[in-house]
Design an enzyme around this catalytic site. Structure first.
Site, PDB file in Angstrom:
ATOM      1  CG  HIS A  38      60.867  74.880 -95.532  1.00 16.46           C
ATOM      2  ND1 HIS A  38      61.301  73.708 -96.108  1.00 16.46           N
ATOM      3  CD2 HIS A  38      60.787  75.782 -96.543  1.00 16.46           C
ATOM      4  CE1 HIS A  38      61.481  73.890 -97.400  1.00 16.46           C
ATOM      5  NE2 HIS A  38      61.180  75.140 -97.691  1.00 16.46           N
ATOM      6  CG  ASP A  90      63.108  71.048 -94.767  1.00 23.96           C
ATOM      7  OD1 ASP A  90      63.956  70.992 -95.689  1.00 23.96           O
ATOM      8  OD2 ASP A  90      61.990  71.564 -94.893  1.00 23.96           O
TER       9      ASP A  90
END
Length: 148
Positions: free
Chosen positions: A23, A127
């Protein structure tokens, strides 16, 4: 005091990755693209340990100079060794790191109070697992939130 480089910026980008390597890298690559190809001011937000990890694994370190990094405080957390084998593939040794990110909401809100006056529009790209941390930014009139 506001950074004069960003004061007249029509658009500023704030990137908020989830603190897991894939991520972090994905958001850093997007940040590099936006800052170098589109000349947008980009702010990459996270804890110091996670920002350091992302920077160390960056394949184009020269592009990092165009990004402003913001280390947000998180409480210390244990870092157990990975558990090998077993039926569960979830990286349980990373759970303390994930849990520590739950403390980012207030520091992120304070950062947004500082950054939002510096541009006409602030785009927060986050995210989906960080929605809780960025939720207060939606109350600022010139901020838009996008999930990446």
């Amino acid at each position: 005091m506001a950074n004069p480089h960003h004061q007249s910026a029509p658009v500023m980008v704030v990137a908020v990755p989830f603190p897991a390597q894939s991520h972090l890298n994905q958001m850093l690559q997007l940040s590099c693209l936006l800052s170098s190809s589109y000349e947008l001011p980009v702010h990459y937000v996270g804890s110091s340990i996670h920002i350091r990890q992302a920077k160390l694994r960056c394949s184009t370190p020269l592009l990092l100079t165009k990004i402003q990094f913001h280390d947000l405080p998180i409480p210390s957390f244990p870092s157990p060794a990975p558990t090998r084998g077993g039926d569960n593939d979830f990286p349980t040794h990373l759970q303390p790191s994930f849990d520590s990110s739950l403390n980012l909401r207030e520091p992120f809100a304070a950062l947004m109070d500082t950054l939002s006056p510096q541009a006409k529009k602030v785009v927060v790209i986050h995210d989906p697992l960080m929605a809780f941390a960025v939720q207060d930014a939606a109350s600022l009139p010139n901020v838009e939130l996008y999930i990446c």
